[in-house]
Design a protein around this motif. Structure first.
Motif, PDB file in Angstrom:
ATOM      1  N   PRO A  16       0.635  -1.184  -0.082  1.00 22.61           N
ATOM      2  CA  PRO A  16      -0.098  -0.072  -0.011  1.00 22.61           C
ATOM      3  C   PRO A  16       0.763   1.379  -0.015  1.00 22.61           C
ATOM      4  O   PRO A  16       0.560   2.120  -0.656  1.00 22.61           O
ATOM      5  N   VAL A  17       1.760   1.331   0.569  1.00 18.66           N
ATOM      6  CA  VAL A  17       2.882   2.493   0.661  1.00 18.66           C
ATOM      7  C   VAL A  17       3.437   2.568  -0.808  1.00 18.66           C
ATOM      8  O   VAL A  17       3.338   3.769  -1.358  1.00 18.66           O
ATOM      9  N   LEU A  18       3.615   1.614  -1.515  1.00 20.22           N
ATOM     10  CA  LEU A  18       4.311   1.751  -2.716  1.00 20.22           C
ATOM     11  C   LEU A  18       2.872   2.396  -3.619  1.00 20.22           C
ATOM     12  O   LEU A  18       3.280   3.229  -4.728  1.00 20.22           O
ATOM     13  N   ALA A  19       1.762   1.810  -3.663  1.00 19.19           N
ATOM     14  CA  ALA A  19       0.824   2.197  -4.276  1.00 19.19           C
ATOM     15  C   ALA A  19       0.409   3.754  -3.850  1.00 19.19           C
ATOM     16  O   ALA A  19      -0.044   4.620  -4.825  1.00 19.19           O
ATOM     17  N   ALA A  20       0.736   4.319  -2.648  1.00 21.72           N
ATOM     18  CA  ALA A  20       0.532   5.639  -2.284  1.00 21.72           C
ATOM     19  C   ALA A  20       1.665   6.559  -2.978  1.00 21.72           C
ATOM     20  O   ALA A  20       1.527   7.624  -3.605  1.00 21.72           O
ATOM     21  N   ALA A  21       2.769   6.108  -3.026  1.00 20.58           N
ATOM     22  CA  ALA A  21       3.944   6.614  -4.064  1.00 20.58           C
ATOM     23  C   ALA A  21       3.488   7.190  -5.193  1.00 20.58           C
ATOM     24  O   ALA A  21       3.709   7.871  -5.892  1.00 20.58           O
ATOM     25  N   ARG A  22       2.724   6.000  -5.903  1.00 27.62           N
ATOM     26  CA  ARG A  22       2.391   6.145  -7.377  1.00 27.62           C
ATOM     27  C   ARG A  22       1.414   7.065  -7.262  1.00 27.62           C
ATOM     28  O   ARG A  22       1.198   7.843  -8.400  1.00 27.62           O
ATOM     29  N   GLN A  23       0.419   7.112  -6.438  1.00 33.20           N
ATOM     30  CA  GLN A  23      -0.664   8.230  -6.534  1.00 33.20           C
ATOM     31  C   GLN A  23      -0.258   9.576  -6.327  1.00 33.20           C
ATOM     32  O   GLN A  23      -0.802  10.635  -6.711  1.00 33.20           O
ATOM     33  N   LEU A  24       0.638   9.904  -5.351  1.00 33.22           N
ATOM     34  CA  LEU A  24       1.218  11.050  -4.896  1.00 33.22           C
ATOM     35  C   LEU A  24       2.318  11.637  -5.709  1.00 33.22           C
ATOM     36  O   LEU A  24       2.322  12.934  -5.984  1.00 33.22           O
ATOM     37  N   ALA A  25       2.845  10.634  -6.872  1.00 30.51           N
ATOM     38  CA  ALA A  25       3.912  11.388  -7.609  1.00 30.51           C
ATOM     39  C   ALA A  25       3.547  12.222  -8.612  1.00 30.51           C
ATOM     40  O   ALA A  25       4.076  13.476  -8.650  1.00 30.51           O
ATOM     41  N   PRO A  26       2.365  12.261  -9.118  1.00 34.29           N
ATOM     42  CA  PRO A  26       1.659  13.335  -9.919  1.00 34.29           C
ATOM     43  C   PRO A  26       1.566  14.651  -9.203  1.00 34.29           C
ATOM     44  O   PRO A  26       1.845  15.612  -9.868  1.00 34.29           O
ATOM     45  N   LYS A  27       1.332  14.655  -8.092  1.00 31.91           N
ATOM     46  CA  LYS A  27       1.195  15.845  -7.346  1.00 31.91           C
ATOM     47  C   LYS A  27       2.405  16.542  -7.270  1.00 31.91           C
ATOM     48  O   LYS A  27       2.467  17.668  -7.075  1.00 31.91           O
ATOM     49  N   ALA A  28       3.403  15.684  -6.681  1.00 32.20           N
ATOM     50  CA  ALA A  28       4.911  16.145  -6.521  1.00 32.20           C
ATOM     51  C   ALA A  28       5.405  16.688  -7.872  1.00 32.20           C
ATOM     52  O   ALA A  28       5.979  17.941  -7.782  1.00 32.20           O
ATOM     53  N   ALA A  29       5.134  16.102  -8.789  1.00 31.39           N
ATOM     54  CA  ALA A  29       5.519  16.633 -10.518  1.00 31.39           C
ATOM     55  C   ALA A  29       4.940  17.742 -10.496  1.00 31.39           C
ATOM     56  O   ALA A  29       5.691  18.756 -11.125  1.00 31.39           O
ATOM     57  N   ALA A  30       3.451  18.078 -10.456  1.00 27.07           N
ATOM     58  CA  ALA A  30       2.939  19.347 -10.725  1.00 27.07           C
ATOM     59  C   ALA A  30       3.361  20.599  -9.895  1.00 27.07           C
ATOM     60  O   ALA A  30       3.201  21.631 -10.241  1.00 27.07           O
ATOM     61  N   ARG A  31       3.927  20.240  -8.788  1.00 24.56           N
ATOM     62  CA  ARG A  31       4.340  21.276  -7.839  1.00 24.56           C
ATOM     63  C   ARG A  31       5.818  21.450  -7.784  1.00 24.56           C
ATOM     64  O   ARG A  31       6.328  22.041  -7.054  1.00 24.56           O
ATOM     65  N   SER A  32       6.570  20.766  -8.763  1.00 26.11           N
ATOM     66  CA  SER A  32       8.072  20.589  -8.863  1.00 26.11           C
ATOM     67  C   SER A  32       8.584  22.050  -9.003  1.00 26.11           C
ATOM     68  O   SER A  32       9.715  22.586  -8.205  1.00 26.11           O
ATOM     69  N   GLU A  33       7.983  22.993  -9.869  1.00 20.70           N
ATOM     70  CA  GLU A  33       8.739  24.382  -9.955  1.00 20.70           C
ATOM     71  C   GLU A  33       8.552  25.060  -8.811  1.00 20.70           C
ATOM     72  O   GLU A  33       9.388  25.885  -8.141  1.00 20.70           O
ATOM     73  N   GLU A  34       7.371  24.963  -7.861  1.00 22.50           N
ATOM     74  CA  GLU A  34       6.951  25.577  -6.758  1.00 22.50           C
ATOM     75  C   GLU A  34       8.206  25.101  -5.419  1.00 22.50           C
ATOM     76  O   GLU A  34       8.625  25.866  -4.911  1.00 22.50           O
ATOM     77  N   ILE A  35       8.437  23.674  -5.603  1.00 25.68           N
ATOM     78  CA  ILE A  35       9.232  23.106  -4.817  1.00 25.68           C
ATOM     79  C   ILE A  35      10.658  23.956  -4.963  1.00 25.68           C
ATOM     80  O   ILE A  35      11.592  24.013  -3.747  1.00 25.68           O
ATOM     81  N   GLU A  36      10.966  23.661  -6.192  1.00 26.33           N
ATOM     82  CA  GLU A  36      12.473  24.172  -6.687  1.00 26.33           C
ATOM     83  C   GLU A  36      12.614  25.717  -6.125  1.00 26.33           C
ATOM     84  O   GLU A  36      13.662  26.096  -5.629  1.00 26.33           O
TER      85      GLU A  36
END
Length: 395
Positions: A16-36
């Motif tokens: 389930p944690v690996l499944a959660a990583a797959r689900q949250l990855a697009p959110k991280a990608a979408a905020r990449s510029e904000e994070i940077e």
């Protein structure tokens, strides 16, 4: 090289944690510029990752963690780093730091790791001094590279133990321990103005004459884990370092993704509008990158599984530990070569800030600077493989 036993790549079924990583990855990608731009992981994203269990991957099940197989930890971190390198790095630091829960006395482990959304971090390098006093230690030190510390409730720092100012010796070496500090006792310095992994918030952390009870300190060098579990039969430094190649592989996979997409869109004016993908040099670069990345990844998983299996039998040898570190270093540095090739194949397009390839380039070459995967590790590993005497304490 040690012949690997026939072990499975990973436990059956998706964790389930690996499944959660797959689900949250697009959110991280979408905020990449904000994070940077912010130079740190946003607090709300960090909490969402924590609530999904990504910082509890190697916490004992007895304390509410998941005790995940190291191969699954690699996959989860690789998935996040493919989406955003800084996110993968921050989760890596928090997740592997939490291995200390298996070494701490149970009351302290529950105190620190009892909350399901707690994030811990810190720096294991012994850059502090811990003076022995009644009931514990008074610790002073300043540590760089405290990644993700802004979102942590507890931070740890490595320190040399002293008595009356003189180092306490354990054989020929000074005694080194890890010490946990509540975030209120730590000063965070905004020093992270770096070339890559810009969003990791890896500034300095500092404590001055902070009292740490003896039971809130530990040594992964001289002490055994207090939790009996196959996971903690894995080499301590191996568990501590397993996330570095995972992040590197994720960044490299992202670079191949980006070059592939670009090559099927970018037209070369000098070649009469031909797609970049039709250029033989680009075709060769992509093929070579794919083989390099997948070979390095396969070696990493083979070695992790072989070592884990040996750990379940309490038969981890120095050679196992050397080969594990070799797989870490090889995967990280192979990933850097892949990113370099994809960046070069992209041409001038890659130099612009809008290009994810320039970020991949910057991020991977910060990851390669970590001491755990530095070129000098190959000298030590080579000494072991050649049967020479070597100081293997840090393997």
């Amino acid at each position: 090289m040690t012949t690997p036993p026939p072990v499975a790549l990973k436990p059956a079924g998706e964790h389930p944690v690996l499944a959660a990583a797959r689900q949250l990855a697009p959110k991280a990608a979408a905020r990449s510029e904000e994070i940077e731009t912010a130079r740190r992981l946003p607090a709300d994203l960090a909490q969402e990752l924590a609530q999904a269990g990504l910082f509890r991957m190697v916490v004992p099940e007895a304390y509410g963690g998941f005790e995940m197989h190291p191969a699954l930890v690699i996959e989860a971190l690789e998935t996040l780093a493919r989406a955003d390198g800084s996110t993968g790095w921050c989760v890596m630091i928090g997740a592997v730091t939490a291995m200390c829960s298996g070494w701490l006395p149970e009351p302290q482990a529950r105190l620190i790791y009892g909350a399901p959304d707690v994030i811990t971090g810190g720096v294991a390098a012994p850059m502090g001094r811990a003076e022995l006093v009644e009931g514990g230690y008074r610790v002073t030190g300043r540590w760089p590279w405290a990644s993700g510390s802004q979102n942590c409730r507890w931070l740890l720092g490595g320190a040399v133990v002293t008595k009356d100012g003189a180092p306490q010796m354990r054989g020929p070496m000074p005694e080194v321990r890890l010490f946990f500090f509540p975030i209120a006792d730590v000063t965070l310095h905004d020093t992270w103005h770096a070339a890559g992994l810009c969003g990791t918030g890896s500034g300095d952390m500092e404590v001055r004459d902070v009292f740490v009870p003896a039971e809130r300190s530990m040594s992964i060098i001289t002490e055994r884990p207090r939790v009996a579990s196959p996971l903690y039969g894995f080499p301590a430094f191996g568990l501590l370092g397993v996330g570095i190649p995972a992040v590197a592989l994720g960044i490299a996979r992202r670079a191949i993704d980006e070059l592939t997409a670009l090559a099927n869109q970018k037209k070369l004016i000098a070649a009469g509008g031909q797609l970049l993908a039709k250029r033989p040099a680009v075709q060769e670069a992509v093929a070579d990158a794919e083989a390099t990345l997948r070979a390095a990844r396969a070696f990493l998983f083979e070695t992790v599984n072989t070592t884990f299996e040996a750990g379940t039998r309490a038969e981890v040898s120095v050679k196992h530990r050397a080969e594990l570190r070799l797989a870490f270093t090889h995967a990280t540095r192979s990933a850097a070569r892949v990113v370099d090739r994809m960046y070069e194949a992209a041409g001038g397009t890659a130099v612009y800030r809008a290009s994810p390839l320039q970020r991949c380039l910057r991020d991977i070459h910060v990851a390669t600077q970590h001491a755990m995967v530095a070129p000098s590790t190959l000298e030590l590993i080579g000494s072991v493989l050649l049967g020479l005497d070597a100081n293997t304490v840090m393997l």
